[in-house]
Design an enzyme around this catalytic site. Sequence first.
Site, PDB file in Angstrom:
ATOM      1  N   HIS A  91       8.018  40.017  54.023  1.00  0.00           N
ATOM      2  CA  HIS A  91       8.212  38.836  54.881  1.00  0.00           C
ATOM      3  C   HIS A  91       6.885  38.371  55.467  1.00  0.00           C
ATOM      4  CE1 HIS A  91      12.216  40.990  55.507  1.00  0.00           C
ATOM      5  NE2 HIS A  91      12.613  39.812  55.067  1.00  0.00           N
ATOM      6  N   GLY A 125       9.852  34.916  48.311  1.00  0.00           N
ATOM      7  CA  GLY A 125       9.257  36.055  47.625  1.00  0.00           C
ATOM      8  C   GLY A 125       9.731  36.161  46.185  1.00  0.00           C
ATOM      9  N   ASP A 158      12.986  38.401  45.093  1.00  0.00           N
ATOM     10  CA  ASP A 158      14.307  37.829  44.824  1.00  0.00           C
ATOM     11  C   ASP A 158      14.110  36.745  43.768  1.00  0.00           C
ATOM     12  OD1 ASP A 158      16.150  38.999  47.188  1.00  0.00           O
ATOM     13  OD2 ASP A 158      14.118  38.677  47.890  1.00  0.00           O
ATOM     14  N   GLN A 171      16.792  34.098  43.093  1.00  0.00           N
ATOM     15  CA  GLN A 171      16.884  33.203  44.250  1.00  0.00           C
ATOM     16  C   GLN A 171      15.789  32.136  44.190  1.00  0.00           C
ATOM     17  OE1 GLN A 171      17.727  34.481  48.459  1.00  0.00           O
ATOM     18  NE2 GLN A 171      15.504  34.401  48.597  1.00  0.00           N
ATOM     19  N   VAL A 217       5.942  42.432  47.189  1.00  0.00           N
ATOM     20  CA  VAL A 217       5.178  43.469  47.896  1.00  0.00           C
ATOM     21  C   VAL A 217       5.933  44.797  47.815  1.00  0.00           C
ATOM     22  CG1 VAL A 217       4.096  44.126  50.069  1.00  0.00           C
ATOM     23  CG2 VAL A 217       4.262  41.711  49.456  1.00  0.00           C
ATOM     24  N   MET A 222       9.598  46.481  48.780  1.00  0.00           N
ATOM     25  CA  MET A 222       9.991  46.424  50.194  1.00  0.00           C
ATOM     26  C   MET A 222      11.266  45.617  50.335  1.00  0.00           C
ATOM     27  SD  MET A 222       6.599  46.211  52.447  1.00  0.00           S
ATOM     28  CE  MET A 222       5.356  47.486  52.255  1.00  0.00           C
ATOM     29  N   ARG A 267      16.911  46.371  53.226  1.00  0.00           N
ATOM     30  CA  ARG A 267      17.984  47.308  52.873  1.00  0.00           C
ATOM     31  C   ARG A 267      17.474  48.710  52.588  1.00  0.00           C
ATOM     32  NH1 ARG A 267      20.551  42.339  50.590  1.00  0.00           N
ATOM     33  NH2 ARG A 267      22.498  42.103  51.754  1.00  0.00           N
TER      34      ARG A 267
HETATM   35  P1  AMP Z   1      15.354  38.317  53.231  1.00  0.00           P
HETATM   36  O1  AMP Z   1      15.061  38.501  54.685  1.00  0.00           O
HETATM   37  O2  AMP Z   1      15.631  39.582  52.498  1.00  0.00           O
HETATM   38  O3  AMP Z   1      16.361  37.229  52.972  1.00  0.00           O
HETATM   39  O4  AMP Z   1      14.008  37.792  52.576  1.00  0.00           O
HETATM   40  C1  AMP Z   1      13.359  36.651  53.083  1.00  0.00           C
HETATM   41  C2  AMP Z   1      12.266  36.244  52.137  1.00  0.00           C
HETATM   42  O5  AMP Z   1      11.346  37.329  52.012  1.00  0.00           O
HETATM   43  C3  AMP Z   1      12.775  35.919  50.730  1.00  0.00           C
HETATM   44  O6  AMP Z   1      12.062  34.811  50.208  1.00  0.00           O
HETATM   45  C4  AMP Z   1      12.450  37.185  49.982  1.00  0.00           C
HETATM   46  O7  AMP Z   1      12.244  36.972  48.603  1.00  0.00           O
HETATM   47  C5  AMP Z   1      11.164  37.611  50.641  1.00  0.00           C
HETATM   48  N1  AMP Z   1      10.944  39.043  50.423  1.00  0.00           N
HETATM   49  C6  AMP Z   1      11.792  40.061  50.712  1.00  0.00           C
HETATM   50  N2  AMP Z   1      11.277  41.237  50.294  1.00  0.00           N
HETATM   51  C7  AMP Z   1      10.088  40.941  49.708  1.00  0.00           C
HETATM   52  C8  AMP Z   1       9.085  41.713  49.067  1.00  0.00           C
HETATM   53  N3  AMP Z   1       9.184  43.038  48.941  1.00  0.00           N
HETATM   54  N4  AMP Z   1       7.991  41.083  48.593  1.00  0.00           N
HETATM   55  C9  AMP Z   1       7.878  39.735  48.707  1.00  0.00           C
HETATM   56  N5  AMP Z   1       8.784  38.958  49.296  1.00  0.00           N
HETATM   57  C10 AMP Z   1       9.883  39.543  49.788  1.00  0.00           C
END
Ligand code: AMP
Length: 301
Positions: free
Chosen positions: A37, A147, A150, A153, A176, A184, A187
């Site tokens: 994030h 990111g 996903d 997505q 990342v 990362m 969950r």
């Molecule tokens: P989330 O809070 O899981 O809905 O993720 C919010 C945003 O952070 C989304 O665009 C995800 O793709 C991105 N994101 C989550 N985990 C990672 C990661 N490990 N590396 C890069 N982006 C991430």
Amino acid sequence: MIVVERIAELRDRCETARRAGETVGLVPTMGFFHEGHRSLMRAARANHDFVVTTIFVNPLQFGENEDLAAYPRDLVADTAAAEADGVDVLFVPSVPEMYPEPTVTTVHVAGLTDGLCGASRPTHFDGVTTVVAKLFSIVGPSTSYFGRKDFQQLVVVRRMAADLDLPVQVVGCPLVREPDGVAMSSRNAYLSDDERGRATGIFASLRAAAAVVGDGERDPERVRAAVGTEAARHGLELEYAEVRRAADLAPLATVDGEVVVAVAAAVGKARLIDNVTMQIAGAEVSTDLGVIQIAEQESTS
Ligand code: AMP
């Protein structure tokens, strides 16, 4: 940094910024921030005058038997992280603020949402695209950051923006990883030590895919088999392993061009997803496994 709970206030602040000639960058999230994030927030900070990050655990994108109630939250830590990364407005709406009435209008991106995660989560992407469309409408960003973790997505949101002529550029940022290669994810908090160890098998299975493609394998089924074999060696049963064209997730007869190998696996209570992308031109293969966080950086972040 200002924390905003109301749509009307967020809209006003973004409108004021745009009127002053500022560009607005948006980072939509569900919170419980990690470096994935934070890399998005820093990318937005580097490229925009005005940065909005949103935290909303969106009920619409969770299925009935999924982890909506258990989803990890830590608004105090998230606020400190967003502030440190230079966010201007942190938007943390309640569910009734976002959905004051039962939702009868949704955004559905057909086809792209059928396979991969869509197969086991049939309502998930409609929830994502509906809330992201709302956030685009409220914030009016020139650019929104997602990111590559996903991956489906990202492809789905990009297609929604293109099909609906939404005036926003959808940027995909590097995946990342933890120092041991585990992607990362908020969950990951669900994992026991033993499960956390097994989760490294997901990264190993993607590296196995990259290795066989690097060795010249061009049959998608054999690449999938290599992923499954490596996952099984780590005691993991994959929900899916797919080899698809990266641009539109189309199935491939031959592994060629820009390709994504995407996997999902249940590890304990956590459903984890991960992917590797490869650019293949003849015998040349360039592999993108994302960015591995070095341990030192992690402890100081
Ligand atoms: P989330 O809070 O899981 O809905 O993720 C919010 C945003 O952070 C989304 O665009 C995800 O793709 C991105 N994101 C989550 N985990 C990672 C990661 N490990 N590396 C890069 N982006 C991430």
